[in-house]
Design a protein around this motif. Structure first.
Motif, mmCIF file in Angstrom:
data_model
loop_
_atom_site.group_PDB
_atom_site.id
_atom_site.type_symbol
_atom_site.label_atom_id
_atom_site.label_comp_id
_atom_site.label_asym_id
_atom_site.label_seq_id
_atom_site.Cartn_x
_atom_site.Cartn_y
_atom_site.Cartn_z
ATOM 1 N N SER A 619 0.853 -1.182 0.000
ATOM 2 C CA SER A 619 0.000 0.000 0.000
ATOM 3 C C SER A 619 0.893 1.236 0.000
ATOM 4 C CB SER A 619 -0.909 0.021 1.230
ATOM 5 O OG SER A 619 -1.645 1.234 1.293
ATOM 6 N N ASP A 620 0.550 2.214 -0.814
ATOM 7 C CA ASP A 620 1.382 3.417 -0.869
ATOM 8 C C ASP A 620 1.048 4.412 0.235
ATOM 9 O OD1 ASP A 620 -1.034 4.335 -1.759
ATOM 10 O OD2 ASP A 620 -0.336 4.956 -3.738
ATOM 11 N N LYS A 621 0.076 4.048 1.084
ATOM 12 C CA LYS A 621 -0.249 4.922 2.204
ATOM 13 C C LYS A 621 -0.807 4.085 3.343
ATOM 14 C CE LYS A 621 -4.540 6.103 -0.204
ATOM 15 N NZ LYS A 621 -5.333 7.209 -0.807
ATOM 16 N N ALA A 622 -0.678 4.639 4.561
ATOM 17 C CA ALA A 622 -1.200 3.976 5.752
ATOM 18 C C ALA A 622 -2.588 4.520 6.074
ATOM 19 C CB ALA A 622 -0.258 4.195 6.929
ATOM 20 N N GLY A 623 -3.377 3.706 6.783
ATOM 21 C CA GLY A 623 -4.703 4.169 7.172
ATOM 22 C C GLY A 623 -5.640 3.025 7.452
ATOM 23 N N LYS A 624 -6.894 3.375 7.730
ATOM 24 C CA LYS A 624 -7.935 2.384 7.941
ATOM 25 C C LYS A 624 -8.634 2.095 6.615
ATOM 26 C CE LYS A 624 -7.732 1.985 12.482
ATOM 27 N NZ LYS A 624 -7.517 0.700 13.197
ATOM 28 N N PHE A 625 -8.784 0.805 6.307
ATOM 29 C CA PHE A 625 -9.335 0.416 5.015
ATOM 30 C C PHE A 625 -10.389 -0.671 5.209
ATOM 31 C CE2 PHE A 625 -5.276 2.238 4.030
ATOM 32 C CZ PHE A 625 -5.411 2.811 2.763
ATOM 33 N N HIS A 626 -11.400 -0.623 4.349
ATOM 34 C CA HIS A 626 -12.345 -1.727 4.262
ATOM 35 C C HIS A 626 -11.832 -2.674 3.185
ATOM 36 C CE1 HIS A 626 -15.903 -3.952 2.812
ATOM 37 N NE2 HIS A 626 -16.207 -3.966 4.106
ATOM 38 N N VAL A 627 -11.702 -3.951 3.551
ATOM 39 C CA VAL A 627 -11.126 -4.936 2.636
ATOM 40 C C VAL A 627 -12.164 -6.007 2.334
ATOM 41 C CG1 VAL A 627 -9.279 -6.609 2.250
ATOM 42 C CG2 VAL A 627 -8.820 -4.508 3.545
ATOM 43 N N ALA A 628 -12.319 -6.301 1.051
ATOM 44 C CA ALA A 628 -13.209 -7.374 0.612
ATOM 45 C C ALA A 628 -12.449 -8.298 -0.329
ATOM 46 C CB ALA A 628 -14.440 -6.796 -0.088
ATOM 47 N N ALA A 629 -12.747 -9.584 -0.240
ATOM 48 C CA ALA A 629 -12.102 -10.578 -1.109
ATOM 49 C C ALA A 629 -13.091 -11.047 -2.164
ATOM 50 C CB ALA A 629 -11.619 -11.759 -0.282
ATOM 51 N N HIS A 630 -12.676 -10.982 -3.416
ATOM 52 C CA HIS A 630 -13.485 -11.509 -4.513
ATOM 53 C C HIS A 630 -12.988 -12.932 -4.773
ATOM 54 C CE1 HIS A 630 -15.333 -7.560 -5.701
ATOM 55 N NE2 HIS A 630 -14.367 -7.182 -4.892
ATOM 56 N N LEU A 631 -13.812 -13.898 -4.399
ATOM 57 C CA LEU A 631 -13.396 -15.299 -4.356
ATOM 58 C C LEU A 631 -14.146 -16.135 -5.382
ATOM 59 C CD1 LEU A 631 -13.477 -15.770 -0.465
ATOM 60 C CD2 LEU A 631 -11.474 -15.265 -1.892
ATOM 61 N N THR A 632 -13.543 -17.269 -5.711
ATOM 62 C CA THR A 632 -14.224 -18.298 -6.500
ATOM 63 C C THR A 632 -14.795 -19.331 -5.540
ATOM 64 O OG1 THR A 632 -12.697 -17.982 -8.346
ATOM 65 C CG2 THR A 632 -13.933 -20.040 -8.300
ATOM 66 N N LYS A 633 -16.003 -19.781 -5.841
ATOM 67 C CA LYS A 633 -16.613 -20.854 -5.062
ATOM 68 C C LYS A 633 -17.007 -21.983 -6.006
ATOM 69 C CE LYS A 633 -18.144 -18.099 -1.136
ATOM 70 N NZ LYS A 633 -19.223 -17.893 -0.145
ATOM 71 N N ALA A 634 -16.848 -23.223 -5.530
ATOM 72 C CA ALA A 634 -17.105 -24.393 -6.368
ATOM 73 C C ALA A 634 -17.268 -25.614 -5.474
ATOM 74 C CB ALA A 634 -15.953 -24.584 -7.359
ATOM 75 N N PRO A 635 -17.702 -26.750 -6.029
ATOM 76 C CA PRO A 635 -17.972 -27.931 -5.200
ATOM 77 C C PRO A 635 -16.770 -28.451 -4.424
ATOM 78 C CG PRO A 635 -19.027 -28.162 -7.336
ATOM 79 C CD PRO A 635 -18.160 -26.941 -7.431
ATOM 80 N N ASP A 636 -15.573 -28.289 -4.928
ATOM 81 C CA ASP A 636 -14.402 -28.858 -4.268
ATOM 82 C C ASP A 636 -13.585 -27.816 -3.507
ATOM 83 O OD1 ASP A 636 -13.731 -27.645 -6.624
ATOM 84 O OD2 ASP A 636 -12.782 -29.416 -7.527
ATOM 85 N N TYR A 637 -14.181 -26.640 -3.250
ATOM 86 C CA TYR A 637 -13.490 -25.599 -2.486
ATOM 87 C C TYR A 637 -13.827 -25.766 -1.005
ATOM 88 C CZ TYR A 637 -11.850 -22.983 -6.557
ATOM 89 O OH TYR A 637 -11.197 -22.588 -7.689
ATOM 90 N N GLY A 638 -12.868 -25.444 -0.118
ATOM 91 C CA GLY A 638 -13.017 -25.711 1.303
ATOM 92 C C GLY A 638 -13.516 -24.527 2.105
ATOM 93 N N LYS A 639 -13.353 -24.633 3.442
ATOM 94 C CA LYS A 639 -13.629 -23.536 4.352
ATOM 95 C C LYS A 639 -12.304 -22.970 4.843
ATOM 96 C CE LYS A 639 -18.167 -25.021 6.074
ATOM 97 N NZ LYS A 639 -18.967 -25.351 7.296
ATOM 98 N N PHE A 640 -12.279 -21.630 4.992
ATOM 99 C CA PHE A 640 -11.005 -20.968 5.251
ATOM 100 C C PHE A 640 -11.156 -19.883 6.313
ATOM 101 C CE2 PHE A 640 -11.200 -22.396 0.877
ATOM 102 C CZ PHE A 640 -10.040 -23.150 0.772
ATOM 103 N N LYS A 641 -10.039 -19.648 6.993
ATOM 104 C CA LYS A 641 -9.925 -18.563 7.960
ATOM 105 C C LYS A 641 -8.912 -17.564 7.420
ATOM 106 C CE LYS A 641 -7.882 -19.570 11.834
ATOM 107 N NZ LYS A 641 -7.661 -20.160 13.163
ATOM 108 N N PHE A 642 -9.274 -16.267 7.467
ATOM 109 C CA PHE A 642 -8.412 -15.220 6.948
ATOM 110 C C PHE A 642 -7.840 -14.383 8.097
ATOM 111 C CE2 PHE A 642 -10.982 -16.219 3.317
ATOM 112 C CZ PHE A 642 -10.245 -15.869 2.194
ATOM 113 N N SER A 643 -6.661 -13.837 7.858
ATOM 114 C CA SER A 643 -6.132 -12.791 8.735
ATOM 115 C C SER A 643 -5.334 -11.815 7.884
ATOM 116 C CB SER A 643 -5.261 -13.380 9.851
ATOM 117 O OG SER A 643 -4.139 -14.047 9.303
ATOM 118 N N LEU A 644 -5.375 -10.553 8.288
ATOM 119 C CA LEU A 644 -4.682 -9.506 7.546
ATOM 120 C C LEU A 644 -3.803 -8.738 8.523
ATOM 121 C CD1 LEU A 644 -4.264 -8.005 4.881
ATOM 122 C CD2 LEU A 644 -6.306 -6.667 5.358
ATOM 123 N N ASN A 645 -2.500 -8.747 8.245
ATOM 124 C CA ASN A 645 -1.514 -8.136 9.151
ATOM 125 C C ASN A 645 -1.671 -8.661 10.576
ATOM 126 O OD1 ASN A 645 -0.344 -6.656 7.101
ATOM 127 N ND2 ASN A 645 -1.500 -4.789 7.542
#
Length: 709
Positions: A619-645
């Motif tokens: 990121s070229d700047k610091a600050g508070k941001f809203h983050v969204a993930a654009h993901l693929t979903k399909a029959p063989d995709y699992g369950k996941f836990k995310f963390s950021l920084n």
């Protein structure tokens, strides 16, 4: 006076070579030049022979297993890729079914034969050479035994590469010449071939065969007696090629030092001997704070008789690109211990020559070395040596390909030459940025205005002598080398070389060398070819000095070329930096089916519960941001836990969907720092499939800054 064994051996070689040289240009009773197995061998080991236009004159062409659907430049089949098990025809001989690979009339000679195979029980078929219309083959043995075994000879004239690669996945290279007076037919007998292109399975047979056809010469046809143990010519040439015999110690040479510190933007010029002479060796060593950049942005320029014919970055000219990689060929050597770069191309000139080293970097470069010259008998066949380099920087390779030629492959021009001369080799330096093979493309060489190229290949790695895009290094052959193949399957650096001897390509008016850019998937890469050739004075190349691309910062890691910086509130998954994964397999997936942004996503597959994936972005700047993930979903995709920084996302993300689709998942509000930020994904549940694994797909992240209160 006592002499060392080495000096006695050297004198013995010199004496043998002098005797063989006297025998190499014999005439038959009609006065025409006679070409023999021995004369071809001697020509191969004589660097001077390349520097004069061929006599007796010949053309060079190629038979290969290229996809026969390829018919016309520009049509939909021009990049068809079923380049295997394509033969001229099938024949039944004495009850045997034989596939004809090669069939031509002479006088001529086969001068390079490359093959590889795939499929069950592949490569075990019989190769047969029928010469001068004989019904009995002069050679009949298992194919790999002929090409890289010891049926005819051993290495380096019959060898496979790389030694570090599984034998079945190697390229098999026969450089032993097979001359014929009237005709040559080569067949392959196998019970495993099902169809042209091996589209329905069975044995896949890939081959490239280079051959000479003489205009006015008497050729003595090859016999198995030629490769007998009592042939001193074969033994001597094998020893010379194996030891990389240089021969400069036996010449009356003069040394021209190339030495000094070159400040940024400056040059160092050295005038070489006046009168008819030839450069016999160039040796340079560069020292700089940034050696990689210096190897690319320090440029070697050479002018012969007032014509600039050589313009190339130093590293590319000597066969190492911009990273120091060891190699030792017939014409070049890179010593990574001493840092010395050497070349033994013979470069004649009639009146004068000047070598200039340009420093295009923004810092000083120190160069140390010398040029050796010796007297040369200039005649109307003497040619100037040339080298042309250019880079396709941040080249977009098109979309995902298919074997019918879809996905937008295209031809890259290495060089076009106008004049009269011979094409004697080339090398490529590139940086690949995805987890896929970059070199499916075939060479296409047009000689003297051909509408259809007389050389069409079966893949870039096949052209450079190896096979199956293998990354293993090799530099133990006089004419082919892969000093680095790290970027063949994954993001990284690759350097390939092919130098020509008997397979040099003569041209009377023009030669155009194209290579298909046939990267399997969507990518941006750097791709820099350098071409080597000889031309009679006055010859021209279409490649002008590529100063701007020689100045380009060299790419040492993927993020040097693919920016990982958030732009316009978005960072593509494939632009993020792959840090590591504790399990599973990681790559970038390319398709136009699912509406992914830029038709690509991060694809992490075959993962198990507890496996973690770490990606980062800038990121070229610091600050508070809203983050969204654009993901693929399909029959063989699992369950996941995310963390950021290091901050965990509260909700578990379920990647399951009955059908493949994309979906936006809000991850929450996060503090991003200026500079690098880290996204971590952990598998918390797999799918109940056969392997109990899970897939994960990330299209891109949306990163929207909250307004300041």
């Amino acid at each position: 006076m006592r002499r060392s064994l080495k000096s006695i051996y050297t004198l013995f070689l010199v004496g043998i070579c002098a005797l063989l040289s006297q025998c190499a240009s014999v005439k038959d009773s009609s006065g025409a030049s006679e070409v023999t197995f021995n004369s071809l061998l001697q020509e191969m080991a004589d660097r001077e022979s390349l520097a004069r236009y061929p006599s007796p004159a010949y053309t060079l062409a190629q038979f290969s297993s290229y996809d026969r659907a390829m018919q016309k430049p520009g049509d939909s089949t021009w990049f068809a890729n079923w380049d295997r098990s394509m033969f001229l025809r099938e024949e039944t001989t004495k009850g045997r079914q034989e596939y004809v690979l090669f069939d031509t009339t002479g006088p001529g000679a086969v001068v390079r034969f490359w093959m590889t195979f795939a499929g069950e029980d592949s490569g075990k078929g019989t190769l047969r050479f029928y010469l001068d219309g004989s019904e009995e083959p002069v050679i009949a043995a298992p194919a790999m035994d002929v090409l890289s075994g010891n049926v005819l000879t051993d290495g380096p004239l019959a060898t496979s590469v790389s030694d570090a690669t599984d034998y079945k996945m190697r390229g098999h290279n026969l450089y032993l010449p097979i001359p014929y007076a009237k005709s040559c037919k080569i067949t392959y007998e196998s019970q495993n071939i099902k169809d042209a292109g091996a589209k329905t399975g069975g044995e896949a047979v890939y081959y490239n065969i280079n051959y000479r056809t003489y205009q006015d010469a008497s050729v003595k046809t090859f016999t198995m007696a030629d490769v007998g143990a009592d042939n001193p010519v074969l033994k001597t040439v094998q020893e010379k090629l194996s030891s990389r015999y240089r021969g400069t110690d036996e010449l009356k040479t003069a040394s021209h030092p190339v030495s000094g510190e070159i400040k940024a933007g400056n040059s160092l010029a050295v005038s070489l001997a006046e009168g008819p002479h030839a450069v016999r060796q160039i040796k340079l060593k560069l020292e700089a704070d940034n050696l990689e950049q210096a190897l690319r942005s320090t440029v070697l320029e050479i002018s012969f008789d007032g014509e600039r014919t050589v313009w190339s970055p130093v590293g590319d000219f000597f066969g190492t690109g911009y990273q120091l990689r060891s190699s030792n060929t017939w014409y070049t050597k890179v010593d990574t211990v001493t840092g010395e770069l050497s070349a033994w191309w013979v470069m004649p000139f009639e009146k004068e020559a000047k070598l200039t080293v340009h420093n295009l970097t923004d810092a000083p470069v120190t160069v140390e070395g010398e040029v050796l010259t010796s007297p040369w008998k200039w005649d109307d066949r003497s040619m100037h040596f040339g080298a042309s380099w250019h880079q396709f920087t941040n080249l977009f390779t098109g979309e995902m390909k298919n074997n019918e030629g879809g996905g937008d492959p295209f031809d890259i021009n290495y060089v076009q030459l106008d004049g009269k001369g011979t094409y004697v080799g080339d090398a490529i330096t590139l940086f690949n940025t995805v987890y896929a093979w970059w070199g499916e493309g075939d060479e296409k060489v047009y000689v003297d205005g051909e509408n259809f190229p007389s050389h069409v290949g079966t893949g870039t790695e096949d052209y450079y002598g190896y096979a199956w895009c293998r990354p293993e290094r090799f530099s133990n052959h006089p004419f082919i080398a892969q000093p680095d193949g790290s970027g063949n399957f994954v993001p990284g650096y690759t350097m390939n070389m092919r130098f020509r001897g008997l397979d040099a390509i003569p041209f009377s008016n023009t030669l155009k060398f194209d290579m298909e850019m046939w990267h399997w998937t969507r990518a941006h890469i750097n791709f820099a070819p350098v071409s080597f050739y000889y031309m009679l004075p006055g010859g021209k190349t279409n490649i002008a000095p590529d100063v701007e691309n020689a100045k380009e910062p060299v790419v040492l890691k993927r993020s040097d070329l693919i920016s990982p910086v958030v732009a316009d509130g978005k960072i593509e998954g494939e632009q993020m930096i792959f840090e590591n994964a504790t399990g599973g397999n990681f790559r970038y997936q390319n398709t136009q089916k699912y509406g992914w942004s830029d038709n690509m996503q991060v694809f992490w597959h075959d993962t198990n519960v507890g496996d973690k994936l770490k990606l980062s972005f800038v990121s070229d700047k610091a600050g508070k941001f809203h983050v969204a993930a654009h993901l693929t979903k399909a029959p063989d995709y699992g369950k996941f836990k995310f963390s950021l920084n290091g901050k965990e996302v509260k909700n578990i993300v379920d990647g399951y969907s009955k059908e493949v689709k994309t979906e936006t998942v809000n991850l929450g509000r996060f503090a991003l720092q200026q500079g690098q930020n880290t996204l971590e994904v952990e598998v918390v549940q797999s799918r109940p499939n056969e392997k109990e694994t899970a897939f994960f797909g990330l299209d891109y992240l949306s990163v929207d800054q909250y307004p300041k209160l």
